[in-house]
Design a protein around this motif. Sequence first.
Motif, PDB file in Angstrom:
ATOM      1  N   ARG A  82      56.005  31.477  31.404  1.00  0.00           N
ATOM      2  CA  ARG A  82      56.080  32.464  32.325  1.00  0.00           C
ATOM      3  C   ARG A  82      54.513  32.880  32.398  1.00  0.00           C
ATOM      4  O   ARG A  82      53.824  32.177  31.912  1.00  0.00           O
ATOM      5  N   LEU A  83      54.694  32.782  33.532  1.00  0.00           N
ATOM      6  CA  LEU A  83      53.678  33.563  34.476  1.00  0.00           C
ATOM      7  C   LEU A  83      53.440  34.697  33.984  1.00  0.00           C
ATOM      8  O   LEU A  83      53.708  35.433  34.471  1.00  0.00           O
ATOM      9  N   MET A  84      52.270  35.098  33.598  1.00  0.00           N
ATOM     10  CA  MET A  84      51.544  36.250  33.536  1.00  0.00           C
ATOM     11  C   MET A  84      50.729  36.653  34.979  1.00  0.00           C
ATOM     12  O   MET A  84      49.022  36.254  34.759  1.00  0.00           O
ATOM     13  N   GLU A  85      50.682  38.158  35.364  1.00  0.00           N
ATOM     14  CA  GLU A  85      49.738  37.871  37.122  1.00  0.00           C
ATOM     15  C   GLU A  85      48.838  39.353  36.765  1.00  0.00           C
ATOM     16  O   GLU A  85      49.879  40.757  36.368  1.00  0.00           O
ATOM     17  N   LEU A  86      47.449  39.487  36.831  1.00  0.00           N
ATOM     18  CA  LEU A  86      46.895  40.793  36.146  1.00  0.00           C
ATOM     19  C   LEU A  86      46.236  40.735  37.065  1.00  0.00           C
ATOM     20  O   LEU A  86      45.243  40.517  38.022  1.00  0.00           O
ATOM     21  N   ARG A  87      46.908  41.747  38.430  1.00  0.00           N
ATOM     22  CA  ARG A  87      46.305  42.797  39.529  1.00  0.00           C
ATOM     23  C   ARG A  87      44.896  43.126  39.182  1.00  0.00           C
ATOM     24  O   ARG A  87      45.214  44.587  38.138  1.00  0.00           O
ATOM     25  N   LEU A  88      43.725  43.098  39.392  1.00  0.00           N
ATOM     26  CA  LEU A  88      42.278  43.769  39.380  1.00  0.00           C
ATOM     27  C   LEU A  88      41.988  43.978  40.588  1.00  0.00           C
ATOM     28  O   LEU A  88      40.733  43.434  40.286  1.00  0.00           O
ATOM     29  N   PRO A  89      41.810  45.382  41.122  1.00  0.00           N
ATOM     30  CA  PRO A  89      41.621  44.862  42.142  1.00  0.00           C
ATOM     31  C   PRO A  89      39.703  44.792  42.839  1.00  0.00           C
ATOM     32  O   PRO A  89      38.849  44.563  42.964  1.00  0.00           O
ATOM     33  N   SER A  90      39.192  46.036  41.216  1.00  0.00           N
ATOM     34  CA  SER A  90      37.863  45.890  41.364  1.00  0.00           C
ATOM     35  C   SER A  90      37.141  44.809  40.236  1.00  0.00           C
ATOM     36  O   SER A  90      36.193  45.322  40.226  1.00  0.00           O
ATOM     37  N   GLY A  91      37.838  44.324  39.749  1.00  0.00           N
ATOM     38  CA  GLY A  91      37.306  43.505  38.679  1.00  0.00           C
ATOM     39  C   GLY A  91      36.631  43.695  37.241  1.00  0.00           C
ATOM     40  O   GLY A  91      36.084  43.192  36.873  1.00  0.00           O
ATOM     41  N   THR A 131      43.640  37.811  39.405  1.00  0.00           N
ATOM     42  CA  THR A 131      43.164  37.924  40.624  1.00  0.00           C
ATOM     43  C   THR A 131      41.837  39.469  40.744  1.00  0.00           C
ATOM     44  O   THR A 131      42.719  40.293  40.272  1.00  0.00           O
ATOM     45  N   CYS A 132      41.449  39.676  41.283  1.00  0.00           N
ATOM     46  CA  CYS A 132      40.419  40.466  41.856  1.00  0.00           C
ATOM     47  C   CYS A 132      39.785  40.421  43.396  1.00  0.00           C
ATOM     48  O   CYS A 132      39.254  39.203  44.107  1.00  0.00           O
ATOM     49  N   ASN A 133      40.088  41.396  44.321  1.00  0.00           N
ATOM     50  CA  ASN A 133      39.535  41.926  44.854  1.00  0.00           C
ATOM     51  C   ASN A 133      37.829  41.821  45.429  1.00  0.00           C
ATOM     52  O   ASN A 133      36.826  41.145  46.150  1.00  0.00           O
ATOM     53  N   GLU A 134      36.986  42.262  43.980  1.00  0.00           N
ATOM     54  CA  GLU A 134      35.853  42.538  44.771  1.00  0.00           C
ATOM     55  C   GLU A 134      35.118  41.830  43.230  1.00  0.00           C
ATOM     56  O   GLU A 134      35.196  41.672  42.205  1.00  0.00           O
ATOM     57  N   TRP A 135      33.937  40.879  43.552  1.00  0.00           N
ATOM     58  CA  TRP A 135      33.158  40.284  42.673  1.00  0.00           C
ATOM     59  C   TRP A 135      31.293  40.107  42.675  1.00  0.00           C
ATOM     60  O   TRP A 135      30.998  39.860  43.801  1.00  0.00           O
ATOM     61  N   SER A 136      31.022  40.200  41.727  1.00  0.00           N
ATOM     62  CA  SER A 136      29.175  39.647  41.908  1.00  0.00           C
ATOM     63  C   SER A 136      28.861  39.533  40.432  1.00  0.00           C
ATOM     64  O   SER A 136      29.241  38.653  39.522  1.00  0.00           O
ATOM     65  N   LYS A 137      27.861  38.467  40.190  1.00  0.00           N
ATOM     66  CA  LYS A 137      27.520  38.274  39.328  1.00  0.00           C
ATOM     67  C   LYS A 137      27.435  39.616  38.059  1.00  0.00           C
ATOM     68  O   LYS A 137      27.279  39.322  36.691  1.00  0.00           O
ATOM     69  N   ASP A 154      45.066  48.881  38.858  1.00  0.00           N
ATOM     70  CA  ASP A 154      44.134  49.328  39.663  1.00  0.00           C
ATOM     71  C   ASP A 154      43.530  50.786  39.280  1.00  0.00           C
ATOM     72  O   ASP A 154      43.371  51.868  40.638  1.00  0.00           O
ATOM     73  N   GLY A 155      43.079  51.223  37.841  1.00  0.00           N
ATOM     74  CA  GLY A 155      42.836  52.521  37.973  1.00  0.00           C
ATOM     75  C   GLY A 155      42.972  52.903  36.422  1.00  0.00           C
ATOM     76  O   GLY A 155      42.830  51.432  35.350  1.00  0.00           O
ATOM     77  N   ARG A 156      41.851  54.210  36.215  1.00  0.00           N
ATOM     78  CA  ARG A 156      41.140  54.414  34.709  1.00  0.00           C
ATOM     79  C   ARG A 156      42.441  54.700  33.519  1.00  0.00           C
ATOM     80  O   ARG A 156      42.172  54.289  32.764  1.00  0.00           O
ATOM     81  N   ASP A 157      43.757  54.989  34.559  1.00  0.00           N
ATOM     82  CA  ASP A 157      44.415  55.091  33.368  1.00  0.00           C
ATOM     83  C   ASP A 157      45.732  54.403  33.221  1.00  0.00           C
ATOM     84  O   ASP A 157      46.999  54.309  32.589  1.00  0.00           O
ATOM     85  N   PHE A 158      45.713  52.849  33.728  1.00  0.00           N
ATOM     86  CA  PHE A 158      46.126  52.099  33.289  1.00  0.00           C
ATOM     87  C   PHE A 158      45.712  51.226  31.893  1.00  0.00           C
ATOM     88  O   PHE A 158      45.142  51.408  31.069  1.00  0.00           O
ATOM     89  N   ASP A 159      47.172  51.286  31.097  1.00  0.00           N
ATOM     90  CA  ASP A 159      47.740  51.404  29.561  1.00  0.00           C
ATOM     91  C   ASP A 159      47.879  49.852  29.699  1.00  0.00           C
ATOM     92  O   ASP A 159      48.323  48.958  29.768  1.00  0.00           O
ATOM     93  N   TRP A 160      46.101  49.083  28.405  1.00  0.00           N
ATOM     94  CA  TRP A 160      45.648  47.933  28.828  1.00  0.00           C
ATOM     95  C   TRP A 160      47.009  47.158  27.122  1.00  0.00           C
ATOM     96  O   TRP A 160      47.125  46.016  26.902  1.00  0.00           O
ATOM     97  N   ASN A 161      47.896  48.262  26.516  1.00  0.00           N
ATOM     98  CA  ASN A 161      48.729  48.086  25.510  1.00  0.00           C
ATOM     99  C   ASN A 161      50.036  47.550  25.850  1.00  0.00           C
ATOM    100  O   ASN A 161      50.075  46.655  25.368  1.00  0.00           O
ATOM    101  N   GLN A 162      49.797  47.613  27.158  1.00  0.00           N
ATOM    102  CA  GLN A 162      51.514  47.337  27.676  1.00  0.00           C
ATOM    103  C   GLN A 162      51.194  45.699  28.180  1.00  0.00           C
ATOM    104  O   GLN A 162      52.197  45.111  27.687  1.00  0.00           O
TER     105      GLN A 162
END
Length: 345
Positions: free
Chosen positions: A79-88, A114-120, A56-64
């Motif tokens: 296992r189920l891995m959930e990635l919550r990405l509000p901005s899309g 899952t994302c809360n925002e989406w458009s083309k 949910d922020g620019r400082d998120f560490d994608w390496n993890q």
Amino acid sequence: MELRPEQLASQPASQALSPVYLIAGPETLRVLEAADAVRARARADGIDEREVFDADGRDFDWNQVQASFNAPSLFSPRRLMELRLPSGKPGKDGAEVISQFCADPAPDVILLITCNEWSKAHQGKWAEAVNRVGVLSVAWAIKPHELPDWIERRLRTQGLRADPAAVQRLAERVEGNLLAAAQEIDKLALLASGQTLDVDTMESLVADAARYDVFRLLEATFSGQPVAVLRMLAGLRGEGEAVAALMPMVIRELLSTAALARIQARGGNLGAEMKSRGIWESRQAPFKRALQRHPEPKRWERFVAEAGLVDRMAKGRADGDPWLGLERLLVAVAEARAVRLLARA
């Protein structure tokens, strides 16, 4: 492949899980229920281990996230891995991590994004990679004319029947709030006793659950729905809302639309200007309809000036009834013929 959110919920238990799911969109209830359907399918397949990452922020560490893809499962074969990405928007690093996973999915991982925002504009190469190997499901907002059909389908899933007038009455009551509609339908399932619902029965069983907030109010205003505007204003007033609390958002949207009217008048790129102002495609239709009703920039400048007057009324700095002033302003925006209601029209 692309599926509607409701299709995810109705897939048979025998359907194999895809390696990755992307469920996105502004309609929160549809996103939540589609994601719940994936989780339920995973549990039915014996997947008990679950990891959640909030990007949910620019400082998120994608390496993890990358490291977790490569790490062995601790408690179960999958296992189920959930990635919550509000901005899309995963950014360059996130898009690369997701694309790499899709190119060679880990055999013990089901990835749910899952994302809360989406458009083309969100549909970049990473989303295309998801669509190739997994499932893309977009939960667009239900439009007012689509709501009765959505309600009727929801009633049927609960074993309920209702005549068209009763369905329309429920749609009017909930004012586009799908969560309120779902809650009311759940209640009807307990109270209706298998009877076909008519208008009178619906009235007696359903509470007025309309979500009278400033966002829905402005959407109705710009979409050209004066009757809904009057109903929402009455609801807000009845709930004890203050005009002064509503005016900052009203003024902001009017100023934004005045700028769009100037761009439109000189033949500029209206779509690009909307995006630059954070008005994504899923929210553009009401603005476009409003600009069709009132194409002249001077009309929008008049609306802004009128809003300033209403704001001063609300703060005791000008004479007049602020509720009446706000009502006339918003109805004038919603209905071109009503502009004569304004003091300086």
